[in-house]
Design a protein around this motif. Structure first.
Motif, short mmCIF file in Angstrom:
data_model
loop_
_atom_site.label_atom_id
_atom_site.label_comp_id
_atom_site.label_asym_id
_atom_site.label_seq_id
_atom_site.Cartn_x
_atom_site.Cartn_y
_atom_site.Cartn_z
N ALA A 239 2.03 6.84 6.87
CA ALA A 239 1.20 6.05 7.77
C ALA A 239 0.78 4.71 7.15
CB ALA A 239 -0.05 6.84 8.16
N GLY A 240 0.97 4.57 5.84
CA GLY A 240 0.54 3.36 5.17
C GLY A 240 -0.85 3.53 4.59
N GLY A 241 -1.07 2.94 3.42
CA GLY A 241 -2.38 3.01 2.80
C GLY A 241 -3.30 1.94 3.36
N VAL A 242 -4.23 1.45 2.56
CA VAL A 242 -5.12 0.38 2.99
C VAL A 242 -4.30 -0.85 3.32
CG1 VAL A 242 -6.99 -1.14 2.26
CG2 VAL A 242 -7.05 1.29 1.66
N VAL A 243 -4.58 -1.47 4.46
CA VAL A 243 -3.78 -2.58 4.95
C VAL A 243 -3.76 -3.73 3.93
CG1 VAL A 243 -5.74 -3.56 6.21
CG2 VAL A 243 -3.40 -4.14 6.90
N ASP A 244 -2.56 -4.29 3.73
CA ASP A 244 -2.39 -5.39 2.78
C ASP A 244 -1.15 -6.18 3.17
OD1 ASP A 244 -3.02 -6.81 0.34
OD2 ASP A 244 -1.27 -5.83 -0.56
N ALA B 238 -10.79 -4.28 -1.36
CA ALA B 238 -11.35 -4.77 -2.63
C ALA B 238 -11.31 -3.71 -3.71
CB ALA B 238 -12.78 -5.26 -2.42
N TYR B 239 -11.30 -2.44 -3.32
CA TYR B 239 -11.20 -1.36 -4.30
C TYR B 239 -9.75 -0.95 -4.54
CZ TYR B 239 -11.86 3.00 -6.80
OH TYR B 239 -11.78 3.99 -7.75
N TYR B 240 -9.07 -0.53 -3.48
CA TYR B 240 -7.77 0.11 -3.64
C TYR B 240 -6.62 -0.84 -3.93
CZ TYR B 240 -9.74 4.51 -1.99
OH TYR B 240 -10.48 5.66 -1.89
N LYS B 241 -6.73 -2.09 -3.51
CA LYS B 241 -5.60 -3.01 -3.60
C LYS B 241 -5.77 -4.09 -4.67
CE LYS B 241 -2.92 -1.46 -0.24
NZ LYS B 241 -1.51 -1.07 -0.46
N THR B 242 -6.77 -3.97 -5.50
CA THR B 242 -7.01 -4.93 -6.58
C THR B 242 -7.09 -4.18 -7.90
OG1 THR B 242 -9.43 -4.82 -6.62
CG2 THR B 242 -8.41 -6.25 -4.93
N PRO B 243 -7.04 -4.87 -9.03
CA PRO B 243 -7.13 -4.20 -10.33
C PRO B 243 -8.40 -3.37 -10.49
CG PRO B 243 -6.33 -6.44 -10.62
CD PRO B 243 -6.72 -6.31 -9.18
N ARG B 244 -9.41 -3.62 -9.68
CA ARG B 244 -10.64 -2.84 -9.73
C ARG B 244 -10.37 -1.35 -9.57
NH1 ARG B 244 -15.19 -3.20 -4.91
NH2 ARG B 244 -16.35 -1.29 -5.45
N GLY C 187 -2.67 7.40 -2.66
CA GLY C 187 -2.11 7.09 -1.36
C GLY C 187 -2.75 5.87 -0.72
N ASN C 188 -4.05 5.71 -0.90
CA ASN C 188 -4.74 4.56 -0.32
C ASN C 188 -4.29 3.26 -0.96
OD1 ASN C 188 -6.17 6.26 1.34
ND2 ASN C 188 -8.01 6.27 0.10
N SER C 189 -3.90 3.31 -2.23
CA SER C 189 -3.40 2.12 -2.90
C SER C 189 -1.96 1.82 -2.54
CB SER C 189 -3.50 2.29 -4.42
OG SER C 189 -4.85 2.27 -4.86
N THR C 190 -1.23 2.85 -2.08
CA THR C 190 0.21 2.68 -1.83
C THR C 190 0.55 2.90 -0.36
OG1 THR C 190 0.55 4.98 -2.57
CG2 THR C 190 0.81 3.24 -4.22
N ASP C 191 1.30 3.98 -0.04
CA ASP C 191 1.80 4.11 1.33
C ASP C 191 1.11 5.18 2.16
OD1 ASP C 191 2.84 6.20 -0.11
OD2 ASP C 191 4.93 5.85 0.44
N GLY C 192 -0.02 5.70 1.69
CA GLY C 192 -0.87 6.52 2.55
C GLY C 192 -0.42 7.95 2.75
N ASN D 194 -22.75 -0.67 0.18
CA ASN D 194 -21.76 -0.37 1.20
C ASN D 194 -21.02 0.92 0.83
OD1 ASN D 194 -19.62 -0.98 -0.63
ND2 ASN D 194 -19.62 -3.14 -0.01
N HIS D 195 -20.00 1.26 1.59
CA HIS D 195 -19.30 2.54 1.39
C HIS D 195 -18.69 2.65 0.00
CE1 HIS D 195 -17.08 6.14 2.71
NE2 HIS D 195 -16.07 5.65 2.01
N VAL D 196 -17.94 1.62 -0.42
CA VAL D 196 -17.21 1.73 -1.68
C VAL D 196 -18.06 1.43 -2.90
CG1 VAL D 196 -15.04 1.21 -0.51
CG2 VAL D 196 -16.27 -0.62 -1.68
N ASP D 197 -19.28 0.93 -2.71
CA ASP D 197 -20.17 0.76 -3.86
C ASP D 197 -20.38 2.09 -4.57
OD1 ASP D 197 -20.67 -1.99 -3.92
OD2 ASP D 197 -22.28 -1.83 -2.44
#
Length: 325
Positions: free
Chosen positions: A203-208, A223-229, A236-241, A301-304
């Motif tokens: 389904a795809g991970g976080v949109v990028d 800001a969390y899953y798609k960056t060096p953070r 899965g959230n960083s890649t293809d879900g 927020n949620h990811v904090d």
């Protein structure tokens, strides 16, 4: 001893957070009642002796143990607990085929299997075991606590009720039979096509990249899953879900239906500004008696609550588990 699958586990430190030299770390495995071998990172206070209180941690939904759950486990170990962060079935370094499937039953069982493992360790006090579930695994943790009395205390951090959001959509936007019928039809067509092709579609991970009109919470996930953070190749959230049909059973298997019968302490922690805050508030209403607590973190927020040490109330978590189990 349950027969475990031989998993290929990375031994190098490949977490998205720094190593705490006051904590010992190793990889372990354990088997759930479906015969799936789960991989976990075990964190223990350096030099600790005797039987320790223990905590099992998992989540967020679609993450891996090298991300938020490992950060929580390592920090709780630094505070005197033996803690494990595990990859749920079908994800990360854990076993289970096909990959990237989710199940309200199996994923609740994953927490119970972690309790099996911890209860049988010589360095764990089996009467003092708790769990922490993050995001979608917050809901699984509450479900596990309603099922397994060996869990003496439960913390759900920035929780999602994945069955509720699947059934109703965000904020109840699809909470009607017509919308659910459309989703059921889409899944049914997807299943037929995939069976014919012999492969599952992701389904795809976080949109990028992010679209300009992306909601703020999607920007927060990015800001969390798609960056060096927080990026990790096994997430899965960083890649293809997940698989497109990976969460089908969430539609009609509500995981919080027995929450009102939990007698042990439950702590719900959520950010004031999190889009998902209503999930914790809803779960809090389902819990009964004086064993429940809802803690709202101002400005968060949620990811904090994934990795922000200024937002995650670790002092509270420490006292909650020390006093509650």
């Amino acid at each position: 001893m349950m027969q475990a699958e031989q998993l290929e586990l990375v031994q190098d430190w490949d977490k998205v957070f720094p190593r705490n030299e006051r904590v010992e770390h190793c990889k372990v495995t354990f088997v759930n009642r479906y015969g799936i071998t789960l991989a976990a990172d075990l964190y223990k206070p350096k030099g600790a002796e005797g039987k320790l209180p223990a905590i099992a941690v998992s989540g967020p939904f679609g993450a891996c143990k090298e991300q938020s759950s490992g950060l929580y486990a390592q920090e709780m170990a630094a505070r005197g607990f033996l803690a494990i962060a595990f990859d749920p079935s079908f994800t990360g370094e854990s076993g289970g085929e096909p990959r990237r499937m989710a199940s309200p039953d199996i994923n609740t069982e994953d927490f119970c299997a972690a309790i099996d493992y911890l209860s049988c360790r010589d360095d764990v006090d089996a009467e003092r075991i708790g769990i922490i579930g993050i995001c979608g695994w917050g809901g699984m943790a509450i479900n596990a606590a309603a099922l397994d009395p060996r869990i003496k205390a439960t913390a759900a951090m920035t929780m999602y009720d994945m069955t509720r959001v699947t059934r109703e959509g965000y904020f109840g936007s699809a909470d009607n039979k017509e919308a659910r019928d459309q989703q059921r039809a889409a899944w049914a067509a997807q299943r037929t096509a995939e069976y014919a092709s012999g492969s599952y579609e992701r389904a795809g991970g976080v949109v990028d990249p992010l679209p300009e009109d992306a909601p703020q919470f999607v920007k927060d996930y990015h800001a969390y899953y798609k960056t060096p953070r927080g990026y990790h190749e096994r997430s899965g959230n960083s890649t293809d879900g997940w698989n497109v049909i990976g969460t089908v059973s969430f539609m009609n298997q509500p995981i919080l239906s027995m929450a009102g019968e939990i007698d042990t302490p439950v702590l719900l922690v959520h950010g004031e500004n999190a889009h998902s805050r209503y999930f914790s508030e809803g779960a809090f209403e389902l819990l009964k008696g004086d064993n429940k607590e809802l803690m709202i973190i101002p400005g968060a927020n949620h990811v904090d609550l994934y990795d922000n040490y200024e937002a995650i109330p670790f002092d509270k978590l420490q006292s909650f588990f020390e006093e509650g189990m």
